[in-house]
Write an enzyme that holds these catalytic residues in place. Structure first.
Site, PDB file in Angstrom:
ATOM      1  N   ASP A  46       2.278   4.494  15.752  1.00 51.84           N
ATOM      2  CA  ASP A  46       1.641   5.213  14.639  1.00 51.84           C
ATOM      3  C   ASP A  46       0.138   5.357  14.909  1.00 51.84           C
ATOM      4  OD1 ASP A  46       0.931   5.863  11.702  1.00 51.84           O
ATOM      5  OD2 ASP A  46       3.093   5.547  11.585  1.00 51.84           O
TER       6      ASP A  46
ATOM      7  N   HIS B 219      -2.753   5.330   8.063  1.00 55.17           N
ATOM      8  CA  HIS B 219      -1.318   5.583   7.988  1.00 55.17           C
ATOM      9  C   HIS B 219      -0.509   4.440   8.594  1.00 55.17           C
ATOM     10  CE1 HIS B 219       2.508   7.721   8.998  1.00 55.17           C
ATOM     11  NE2 HIS B 219       2.235   8.425   7.902  1.00 55.17           N
TER      12      HIS B 219
ATOM     13  N   ASN C  95       8.561  16.058   6.159  1.00 56.79           N
ATOM     14  CA  ASN C  95       8.160  16.466   4.817  1.00 56.79           C
ATOM     15  C   ASN C  95       8.133  17.974   4.669  1.00 56.79           C
ATOM     16  OD1 ASN C  95       7.801  13.784   4.119  1.00 56.79           O
ATOM     17  ND2 ASN C  95       5.656  13.788   4.750  1.00 56.79           N
TER      18      ASN C  95
ATOM     19  N   SER D 263       7.467   9.170   5.781  1.00 59.66           N
ATOM     20  CA  SER D 263       6.798   8.118   6.551  1.00 59.66           C
ATOM     21  C   SER D 263       6.851   6.783   5.838  1.00 59.66           C
ATOM     22  CB  SER D 263       5.327   8.475   6.796  1.00 59.66           C
ATOM     23  OG  SER D 263       5.175   9.381   7.845  1.00 59.66           O
TER      24      SER D 263
END
Length: 338
Positions: free
Chosen positions: A29, A60, A157, A236
């Site tokens: 990530d 994130h 998304n 996520s």
């Protein structure tokens, strides 16, 4: 996390004696805040494939890691992740703006494999559709089939339209995760299948709306709910719920294959009466999967259909932002630069 983790019955697995001890969780990530109290003593290794040392300058990755394996120490245990005793192995493959290259993501996955992790969390991807024959999807399938590592991947998304699951969520052997809200409604933003070769995706869904988890120091991603914690939405956020759950199942019954873990998760979901290409098999129930896994010998799932001939690599394309604001805005530059 004080709502989402109980909703998937994780505390019942903790009560049975399993919180992820000895399990190695790979987070590929934007890095991690190594000084956040929620990870104290459990960050075993971190590296970067975008320069620097792996410290999260975006926010994130820290949030994702907190969902999978945060202790909630900075909130007196309120915002505790799914596998709070698991060890963390973190590869930074996305920069401060959430951008990265496919080669960097692949290098991060290979590093995690070399570290001997039990599960890899990929809360990133390209826009769909895809058929699973691209290089990144193929590498993820190899991690599962050749190395026995469970790979949990965000569906994306780009919902609610059909055929919006991108790479590597379209890979055959990974566990692809969509998102539901606190009322078990599939979120509008959660990407839907089928894949471009006709397979159902996502595989199942987990909570991914308004999740409060660890904040990386010095970052401004998401609204701050309380010091050290921010709220984000997206697939996520749903995916590390699954990755933490996998860690608990593997601890509870050593020797389970990744395919058997996937079977336990898929056959114990809560039916949401949605289209399979929105909900997969349903909303995950970690305690029910645990009971299934320890109560009988799980069978192997049948092989996915044979892949069609390779397709061209996906063109670089920005990721749309979910509503409410959330995760994949942080990978909007994914694959830029190849």
């Amino acid at each position: 996390l004080d709502v989402s983790v109980p909703s998937i019955q994780t505390p019942s697995v903790w009560d049975a004696g399993f919180q992820g001890e000895g399990m190695k969780v790979g987070i590929v990530d934007t890095g991690i805040d190594p000084n956040h109290a929620d990870f104290e003593g459990r960050l075993v290794a971190m590296t970067s494939f975008v320069g620097g040392d792996g410290v999260d300058d975006n926010g994130h990755g820290t949030h994702v890691a907190g969902i999978a394996a945060g202790t909630g120490a900075a909130s007196d245990g309120k915002y505790r992740g799914v596998a709070p005793a698991a060890s963390l192995y973190v590869a930074k493959v996305l920069d401060a703006n959430g951008g990265g290259s496919m080669s960097g993501v692949m290098a991060g996955i290979e590093w995690a494999v070399d570290q001997g992790v039990h599960v890899i969390n990929l809360s990133l991807g390209s826009s769909g559709p895809c058929d699973g024959t691209d290089a990144l999807s193929t590498l993820c399938d190899e991690a599962v089939k050749q190395h026995g590592i469970a790979v949990c991947v965000a569906a994306g998304n780009s919902g609610p339209s059909a055929s919006t699951v991108g790479s590597p969520g379209c890979a055959r052997w990974v566990i692809t995760i969509g998102a539901v809200d606190d009322s078990d409604n599939v979120t509008n933003f959660s990407s839907r299948g089928p894949t471009s070769d006709g397979r159902v995706k996502p595989d199942l869904v987990f909570p991914g709306a308004g999740i409060v988890a660890a904040q990386a120091d010095g970052t401004s991603l998401g609204p701050v709910i309380t010091p050290g914690y921010v709220q984000l939405s997206g697939t996520s956020m749903a995916t590390p719920h699954a990755a933490g759950g996998v860690a608990l199942l593997l601890q509870a019954k050593p020797g389970l294959t990744t395919n058997q873990v996937k079977w336990a998760l898929l056959t114990t979901t809560v039916e949401l009466e949605e289209n399979p290409n929105a909900q997969g098999s349903g909303r995950g129930d970690v305690f029910a999967a645990y009971q299934k896994a320890i109560g009988e010998t799980p069978p192997d799932l049948p092989d996915p259909p044979d892949p069609v001939p390779p397709s061209p690599e996906p063109e670089p394309e920005p990721q749309p932002q979910p509503e409410p604001p959330g995760c994949w805005e942080q990978v909007k530059q994914m694959f830029t630069g190849g």
